[in-house]
Design a protein around this motif. Structure first.
Motif, mmCIF file in Angstrom:
data_model
loop_
_atom_site.group_PDB
_atom_site.id
_atom_site.type_symbol
_atom_site.label_atom_id
_atom_site.label_comp_id
_atom_site.label_asym_id
_atom_site.label_seq_id
_atom_site.Cartn_x
_atom_site.Cartn_y
_atom_site.Cartn_z
ATOM 1 N N SER A 169 0.703 -0.926 -0.007
ATOM 2 C CA SER A 169 0.397 0.004 0.173
ATOM 3 C C SER A 169 0.904 1.138 -0.602
ATOM 4 O O SER A 169 1.835 1.036 -0.007
ATOM 5 C CB SER A 169 -0.801 0.166 1.462
ATOM 6 O OG SER A 169 -2.083 0.779 1.504
ATOM 7 N N LEU A 170 0.332 2.268 0.084
ATOM 8 C CA LEU A 170 1.206 4.068 0.910
ATOM 9 C C LEU A 170 0.500 4.479 0.708
ATOM 10 O O LEU A 170 -1.318 4.592 0.630
ATOM 11 C CB LEU A 170 1.460 3.684 -1.045
ATOM 12 C CG LEU A 170 0.508 4.413 -2.486
ATOM 13 C CD1 LEU A 170 -0.016 5.987 -2.397
ATOM 14 C CD2 LEU A 170 0.621 3.917 -3.659
ATOM 15 N N LEU A 171 0.883 5.378 1.610
ATOM 16 C CA LEU A 171 0.564 7.109 2.603
ATOM 17 C C LEU A 171 -0.053 7.617 1.289
ATOM 18 O O LEU A 171 0.872 8.158 0.647
ATOM 19 C CB LEU A 171 1.252 7.055 3.544
ATOM 20 C CG LEU A 171 0.816 8.338 4.296
ATOM 21 C CD1 LEU A 171 -0.378 6.844 5.284
ATOM 22 C CD2 LEU A 171 1.496 8.098 5.092
ATOM 23 N N ILE A 172 -1.488 7.565 1.047
ATOM 24 C CA ILE A 172 -2.325 8.339 0.121
ATOM 25 C C ILE A 172 -1.588 10.279 -0.313
ATOM 26 O O ILE A 172 -0.837 10.393 -1.327
ATOM 27 C CB ILE A 172 -3.647 8.769 0.062
ATOM 28 C CG1 ILE A 172 -4.482 7.355 0.519
ATOM 29 C CG2 ILE A 172 -4.362 9.840 -0.877
ATOM 30 C CD1 ILE A 172 -5.455 7.090 1.144
ATOM 31 N N SER A 173 -1.204 10.472 1.506
ATOM 32 C CA SER A 173 -1.135 12.405 1.013
ATOM 33 C C SER A 173 0.190 12.387 1.650
ATOM 34 O O SER A 173 0.622 13.266 2.492
ATOM 35 C CB SER A 173 -2.234 13.066 1.728
ATOM 36 O OG SER A 173 -3.764 12.700 1.438
ATOM 37 N N ALA A 174 1.411 11.707 1.701
ATOM 38 C CA ALA A 174 2.514 12.076 2.058
ATOM 39 C C ALA A 174 3.626 11.304 1.514
ATOM 40 O O ALA A 174 3.230 9.173 1.185
ATOM 41 C CB ALA A 174 2.905 11.189 3.475
ATOM 42 N N GLU A 175 4.881 11.942 1.320
ATOM 43 C CA GLU A 175 5.761 11.424 0.504
ATOM 44 C C GLU A 175 6.709 11.081 1.486
ATOM 45 O O GLU A 175 6.683 11.304 2.646
ATOM 46 C CB GLU A 175 7.181 12.507 -0.058
ATOM 47 C CG GLU A 175 5.892 12.166 -1.441
ATOM 48 C CD GLU A 175 5.306 11.945 -2.687
ATOM 49 O OE1 GLU A 175 5.663 10.650 -2.525
ATOM 50 O OE2 GLU A 175 4.289 11.784 -3.472
#
Length: 310
Positions: A67-73
């Protein structure tokens, strides 16, 4: 002279005690593998306990393929946590994961997972590997798609088996996910469909020629998932098409847990052409509806009249 000797003896004993105290502190507090859930939205979704652990750890890894964190790099996470973050892709985690477990023998290591740490079987495998090496571990839970999906209005205890839908390829078109959807619907249960994420996947057509090349990232959309479902349903018998068809109710979800989340309900035929925007997407196939669930879905509907009044 006696007093000076006594003072030196006392100071030596204090130094010995401090040495042992430091040693036992390292044994009790270090050599720990922490699996920390990050939640769904941005850097601030981590729990207070999770944040304290991450900031105290010697090494920090971020799982970067389920998965990935939607609003963060990654750079934003590093700034917020005050730590250097090492990305852990599928190869790292599933191929021995020694670069994670090796340091955990002598240091505190945090393994960061978007959502909840135990939402993927891969992370259970990491725990088993740690146990085989006598490395203690702790899990710090957080919100995930598995419980946040209740934002659709569908009640969690009315869900059946969760289904994963993978991208079809020319020579590989698995359909077992449709079998599971139909089995759930026959029991009147809703179905959460987790959509495929392909990050740093090896291009095997290049690999056979000795070139290790990765495919570009792919994130399955609600539209692709529905298209694959409907294409397979057309090839099934009438009995199964009565359970799952174009008129079956569903809910498409995008970027759940973020400020830009989008929830749209309607029939599969209505949703297949909707624009859900950027990833990540999920899909719910609706089973037997409770009156409250129907009322909630009507607020998200493409056409409210498509949701039955109960």
């Amino acid at each position: 002279i006696i007093a000076e000797y006594g003072k030196q003896w006392y100071q030596r004993r204090v130094r010995v005690f401090q040495t042992f105290q430091h040693y036992f502190k390292r044994i009790n507090l270090s050599r720990m593998l922490y699996l920390v859930g990050l939640g769904l939205g941005d850097v601030t979704d981590i729990t207070v306990k999770g944040l304290e652990v991450v900031r105290s750890c010697d090494k920090v890894f971020l799982e970067a393929y389920t998965s990935l964190l939607i609003s963060a790099e990654t750079a934003q996470l590093e700034e917020y946590y005050g730590k250097t973050i090492h990305l852990a892709d599928r190869e790292v985690v599933e191929s021995g994961c020694e670069c994670i477990l090796g340091p955990a023998r002598d240091e505190d290591v945090a393994f960061l997972v978007v959502g909840d740490p135990l939402g993927a079987t891969t992370h259970t495998d990491l725990i088993l590997r740690a146990m085989e090496r006598d490395i203690p571990y702790k899990v710090i839970h957080n919100a995930s798609i598995m419980n946040a999906i209740a934002s659709t209005g569908l009640q969690l205890y009315n869900f059946g088996e969760t289904v994963s839908i993978c991208f079809w390829k020319e020579t590989w078109r698995p359909t077992s996910f449709v079998d599971k959807i139909i089995a759930n619907l026959r029991r009147g249960l809703h179905v959460l469909c987790l959509l495929d994420i392909r990050v740093k996947e090896i291009d095997w057509s290049k690999m056979v020629r000795g070139q290790k090349v990765y495919e570009p990232p792919q994130y399955m959309t609600v539209n692709t998932a529905i298209s694959q479902i409907l294409e397979n349903v057309k090839e099934r018998g009438e009995e199964e098409r009565e359970v799952l068809c174009e008129d079956t109710l569903a809910v498409g979800v995008a970027r759940l847990g973020s400020e830009s989340q989008r929830i749209v309900s309607g029939t599969l035929q209505q949703l297949v052409d909707q624009d859900f925007g950027e990833p990540l997407h999920s899909l719910c196939i609706v089973g037997k509806l409770h009156a409250l669930e129907a009322d909630m879905l009507r607020h998200f509907a493409v056409e409210p009249s498509s949701i039955p009044v109960l």
